[in-house]
Design a protein around this motif. Structure first.
Motif, PDB file in Angstrom:
ATOM      1  N   LEU A  36      15.748  17.493   8.997  1.00 33.02           N
ATOM      2  CA  LEU A  36      16.322  18.841   8.997  1.00 33.02           C
ATOM      3  C   LEU A  36      15.375  19.883   8.408  1.00 33.02           C
ATOM      4  CD1 LEU A  36      19.887  17.741   7.918  1.00 33.02           C
ATOM      5  CD2 LEU A  36      19.248  18.635  10.168  1.00 33.02           C
ATOM      6  N   GLY A  37      14.205  19.447   7.962  1.00 30.01           N
ATOM      7  CA  GLY A  37      13.241  20.376   7.381  1.00 30.01           C
ATOM      8  C   GLY A  37      12.377  21.024   8.447  1.00 30.01           C
ATOM      9  N   ASP A  38      12.326  22.360   8.444  1.00 32.30           N
ATOM     10  CA  ASP A  38      11.541  23.081   9.443  1.00 32.30           C
ATOM     11  C   ASP A  38      10.178  23.501   8.906  1.00 32.30           C
ATOM     12  OD1 ASP A  38      12.238  25.057   7.662  1.00 32.30           O
ATOM     13  OD2 ASP A  38      13.159  26.392   9.148  1.00 32.30           O
ATOM     14  N   HIS A  39       9.759  22.934   7.774  1.00 35.56           N
ATOM     15  CA  HIS A  39       8.520  23.351   7.110  1.00 35.56           C
ATOM     16  C   HIS A  39       7.577  22.175   6.864  1.00 35.56           C
ATOM     17  CE1 HIS A  39      11.148  21.748   4.052  1.00 35.56           C
ATOM     18  NE2 HIS A  39      10.150  21.682   3.195  1.00 35.56           N
ATOM     19  N   ALA A  61      28.780  26.454   9.093  1.00 32.71           N
ATOM     20  CA  ALA A  61      27.384  26.869   9.213  1.00 32.71           C
ATOM     21  C   ALA A  61      26.650  26.705   7.891  1.00 32.71           C
ATOM     22  CB  ALA A  61      27.313  28.321   9.672  1.00 32.71           C
ATOM     23  N   PRO A  62      25.568  25.908   7.835  1.00 31.40           N
ATOM     24  CA  PRO A  62      24.775  25.819   6.610  1.00 31.40           C
ATOM     25  C   PRO A  62      23.959  27.088   6.394  1.00 31.40           C
ATOM     26  CG  PRO A  62      24.459  23.883   8.020  1.00 31.40           C
ATOM     27  CD  PRO A  62      25.146  24.931   8.842  1.00 31.40           C
ATOM     28  N   ALA A  63      23.890  27.508   5.141  1.00 28.01           N
ATOM     29  CA  ALA A  63      23.032  28.629   4.750  1.00 28.01           C
ATOM     30  C   ALA A  63      21.759  28.038   4.168  1.00 28.01           C
ATOM     31  CB  ALA A  63      23.743  29.502   3.723  1.00 28.01           C
ATOM     32  N   TRP A  64      20.696  28.018   4.980  1.00 25.89           N
ATOM     33  CA  TRP A  64      19.443  27.390   4.564  1.00 25.89           C
ATOM     34  C   TRP A  64      18.668  28.289   3.610  1.00 25.89           C
ATOM     35  CZ3 TRP A  64      19.713  22.534   5.629  1.00 25.89           C
ATOM     36  CH2 TRP A  64      20.337  22.089   6.798  1.00 25.89           C
ATOM     37  N   LEU A  65      17.848  27.660   2.786  1.00 29.64           N
ATOM     38  CA  LEU A  65      16.979  28.366   1.852  1.00 29.64           C
ATOM     39  C   LEU A  65      15.528  28.054   2.162  1.00 29.64           C
ATOM     40  CD1 LEU A  65      18.829  27.448  -1.480  1.00 29.64           C
ATOM     41  CD2 LEU A  65      18.951  29.645  -0.278  1.00 29.64           C
ATOM     42  N   SER A  66      14.629  28.945   1.747  1.00 31.64           N
ATOM     43  CA  SER A  66      13.200  28.645   1.698  1.00 31.64           C
ATOM     44  C   SER A  66      12.911  28.205   0.266  1.00 31.64           C
ATOM     45  CB  SER A  66      12.366  29.881   2.057  1.00 31.64           C
ATOM     46  OG  SER A  66      10.981  29.609   1.904  1.00 31.64           O
ATOM     47  N   ALA A  97      23.455  24.531   1.124  1.00 34.12           N
ATOM     48  CA  ALA A  97      22.666  23.381   1.554  1.00 34.12           C
ATOM     49  C   ALA A  97      21.305  23.382   0.884  1.00 34.12           C
ATOM     50  CB  ALA A  97      22.486  23.413   3.071  1.00 34.12           C
ATOM     51  N   VAL A  98      20.842  22.193   0.507  1.00 34.02           N
ATOM     52  CA  VAL A  98      19.471  22.021   0.021  1.00 34.02           C
ATOM     53  C   VAL A  98      18.847  20.832   0.733  1.00 34.02           C
ATOM     54  CG1 VAL A  98      19.751  23.130  -2.234  1.00 34.02           C
ATOM     55  CG2 VAL A  98      20.302  20.688  -1.980  1.00 34.02           C
ATOM     56  N   LEU A  99      17.545  20.908   0.915  1.00 36.73           N
ATOM     57  CA  LEU A  99      16.763  19.863   1.565  1.00 36.73           C
ATOM     58  C   LEU A  99      15.905  19.157   0.521  1.00 36.73           C
ATOM     59  CD1 LEU A  99      15.556  21.917   4.659  1.00 36.73           C
ATOM     60  CD2 LEU A  99      17.281  20.101   4.671  1.00 36.73           C
ATOM     61  N   THR A 100      15.875  17.832   0.573  1.00 38.76           N
ATOM     62  CA  THR A 100      15.092  17.085  -0.408  1.00 38.76           C
ATOM     63  C   THR A 100      14.464  15.846   0.211  1.00 38.76           C
ATOM     64  OG1 THR A 100      17.070  15.881  -1.127  1.00 38.76           O
ATOM     65  CG2 THR A 100      16.476  17.861  -2.380  1.00 38.76           C
ATOM     66  N   ALA A 101      13.487  15.292  -0.528  1.00 44.58           N
ATOM     67  CA  ALA A 101      12.875  14.014  -0.173  1.00 44.58           C
ATOM     68  C   ALA A 101      12.238  13.436  -1.429  1.00 44.58           C
ATOM     69  CB  ALA A 101      11.831  14.193   0.918  1.00 44.58           C
ATOM     70  N   ASP A 102      13.006  13.283  -2.486  1.00 43.97           N
ATOM     71  CA  ASP A 102      12.693  12.758  -3.822  1.00 43.97           C
ATOM     72  C   ASP A 102      13.207  13.689  -4.908  1.00 43.97           C
ATOM     73  OD1 ASP A 102      11.499  10.391  -2.994  1.00 43.97           O
ATOM     74  OD2 ASP A 102       9.464  11.203  -3.109  1.00 43.97           O
ATOM     75  N   GLY A 231      10.091  13.730   6.578  1.00 46.91           N
ATOM     76  CA  GLY A 231      11.125  14.733   6.819  1.00 46.91           C
ATOM     77  C   GLY A 231      11.922  15.055   5.576  1.00 46.91           C
ATOM     78  N   ARG A 232      13.035  15.734   5.776  1.00 46.60           N
ATOM     79  CA  ARG A 232      13.927  16.105   4.688  1.00 46.60           C
ATOM     80  C   ARG A 232      15.368  15.848   5.118  1.00 46.60           C
ATOM     81  NH1 ARG A 232       9.442  16.364   3.114  1.00 46.60           N
ATOM     82  NH2 ARG A 232       8.461  17.972   1.782  1.00 46.60           N
ATOM     83  N   PHE A 233      16.166  15.345   4.184  1.00 46.55           N
ATOM     84  CA  PHE A 233      17.599  15.211   4.427  1.00 46.55           C
ATOM     85  C   PHE A 233      18.323  16.312   3.668  1.00 46.55           C
ATOM     86  CE2 PHE A 233      16.700  12.488   0.762  1.00 46.55           C
ATOM     87  CZ  PHE A 233      17.714  12.798  -0.130  1.00 46.55           C
ATOM     88  N   ALA A 234      19.564  16.533   4.011  1.00 46.70           N
ATOM     89  CA  ALA A 234      20.321  17.657   3.447  1.00 46.70           C
ATOM     90  C   ALA A 234      21.503  17.168   2.625  1.00 46.70           C
ATOM     91  CB  ALA A 234      20.828  18.578   4.554  1.00 46.70           C
TER      92      ALA A 234
END
Length: 240
Positions: A36-39, A61-66, A97-102, A231-234
């Protein structure tokens, strides 16, 4: 979607939350599959398709952050992707929503079921006060809040330098117990879950659930330390 996590916390009726995993999705290796990570270098069309499935599954609708490892908490916004590491909302149908990978995802709700929030806490953000900034943004007394700590790097493998230890114990002396010397001289194994609980307790938040995951050792989740690029999960929370 069948293995997405549901939360083991006594949230009031109307508060919904989940954590996605790698299964399913359209992303190809090394981002396989539900990135789900676009970066992170993945094909934008695959990320968009994955996010479309997420929206349809959640029904909101998720409100994504940078995310920039800051201590900034903002109101969840569907129109603007804010540079911040936490968001809150009192609106129904909008998912924080937040995206993480550790890094540590932390989800919040009040006992009245009127406000929710999500925070992304890498060690810099955690030491800097991103959880405290989220509490300030929610404007709810600590004893009226529930927090769930989602999948992050486990205490057996999170090796850090002495500067990380000092960053935590400089403001909370009890944080010393969350660090044990590693086999590598001058380095420590840190328990990010314990560090989060210490900081939350200092603000009167003791109803803290979750923890005990390890993204590095659990293949259901993306892990930056296990594989880079990845990648990233949410982790998401919303008012139904």
């Amino acid at each position: 979607m069948n293995d997405w996590l549901t939360l083991d916390w006594p949230a009031p009726a109307g508060v919904r939350a989940c954590v996605t995993t790698r299964s399913g999705g359209f992303s190809l290796p090394p981002y396989d599959g539900f990135n789900l990570g676009d970066h992170v270098g993945d094909d934008p069309s695959a990320v968009a398709a994955n996010r479309g499935v997420l929206n349809q599954t959640l029904g909101c609708a998720p409100a994504w952050l940078s995310q920039v490892h800051s201590v900034r908490a903002v109101e969840a916004d569907l129109q603007t992707v804010h540079r911040a590491d936490a968001s809150w909302t009192a609106r129904r149908g909008v998912a924080c929503a937040v995206l993480t990978a550790d890094c540590l995802p932390a989800l919040f709700c009040d006992r009245a079921g009127t406000r929710v929030a999500a925070a992304h806490a890498g060690w810099r953000g955690l030491a800097g006060g991103v959880l405290e900034a989220t509490l300030d943004a929610l404007e709810v007394d600590g004893d009226e809040l529930l927090v769930w700590l989602g999948p992050a790097i486990g205490a057996q493998v999170f090796e850090v330098g002495g500067e990380v230890r000092e960053a935590f114990i400089g403001t909370h002396g009890e944080a010393e117990r969350a660090f044990v010397p590693s086999a590598n001289t001058g380095r420590y194994i840190a328990d990010i879950y314990q560090l989060a609980r210490i900081r939350l307790a200092a603000r009167g938040v003791t109803a803290v659930y979750g923890g005990g995951f390890c993204t590095f050792s659990d293949p259901r989740f993306y892990s930056y330390r296990r594989a880079n690029p990845t990648g990233r999960f949410a982790s998401l929370v919303w008012l139904e």
